[in-house]
Design a protein around this motif. Structure first.
Motif, PDB file in Angstrom:
ATOM      1  N   ILE A  38      -8.078  -1.887   1.374  1.00  0.00           N
ATOM      2  CA  ILE A  38      -7.373  -3.029   1.933  1.00  0.00           C
ATOM      3  C   ILE A  38      -7.130  -2.791   3.420  1.00  0.00           C
ATOM      4  O   ILE A  38      -6.908  -1.671   3.842  1.00  0.00           O
ATOM      5  N   ALA A  43      -3.858  -7.914   5.391  1.00  0.00           N
ATOM      6  CA  ALA A  43      -3.598  -8.151   3.969  1.00  0.00           C
ATOM      7  C   ALA A  43      -2.307  -8.939   3.755  1.00  0.00           C
ATOM      8  O   ALA A  43      -1.335  -8.772   4.484  1.00  0.00           O
ATOM      9  N   GLU A  47      -1.611  -8.868  -1.800  1.00  0.00           N
ATOM     10  CA  GLU A  47      -2.704  -7.888  -1.745  1.00  0.00           C
ATOM     11  C   GLU A  47      -2.166  -6.476  -1.558  1.00  0.00           C
ATOM     12  O   GLU A  47      -2.636  -5.534  -2.196  1.00  0.00           O
ATOM     13  N   CYS A 100     -11.214  -3.666   9.764  1.00  0.00           N
ATOM     14  CA  CYS A 100     -11.448  -4.508   8.597  1.00  0.00           C
ATOM     15  C   CYS A 100     -12.852  -5.081   8.612  1.00  0.00           C
ATOM     16  O   CYS A 100     -13.306  -5.620   9.606  1.00  0.00           O
TER      17      CYS A 100
END
Length: 103
Positions: A38, A43, A47, A100
């Motif tokens: 994650i 997030a 999440e 990410c």
């Protein structure tokens, strides 16, 4: 035996009912070893709670509030900022990423 069957049926119905209300996919394969990662800078609260071991509602909200002040530069800032302890970090270190992937 009959009581066990009724209990299993009720438990199954309860879990599926809760999952549909929360839009959560329930995985029953406990032998699955793949860990989900994650991005803590993007997030959602949900999440964070579902993916990170040891992170509940309060810690998830604190992580989000902290990243609004300043995005995380590395995962260890979670400990440095006092958001989680060392033991929790050891559990989630492989589940957290900063850069990410937008795949």
């Amino acid at each position: 035996m009959f009581k066990k069957c009724i209990f299993a049926l009720l438990l199954s119905f309860t879990l599926s009912s809760c999952a549909s209300q929360e839009n959560i996919n329930v995985t029953t394969n406990l032998s699955e070893t793949k860990k989900e990662t994650i991005c803590i800078n993007t997030a959602s609260e949900t999440e964070l709670r579902l993916v990170l071991t040891g992170v509940g509602d309060v810690k998830a909200r604190r992580i989000i509030a902290s990243r609004k002040e300043a995005p995380f530069k590395n995962k260890y800032e979670l400990v440095e900022r006092g958001l989680i302890g060392d033991d929790t970090m050891k559990k989630i270190v492989k589940e957290v990423e900063i850069i990410c992937n937008n795949n």
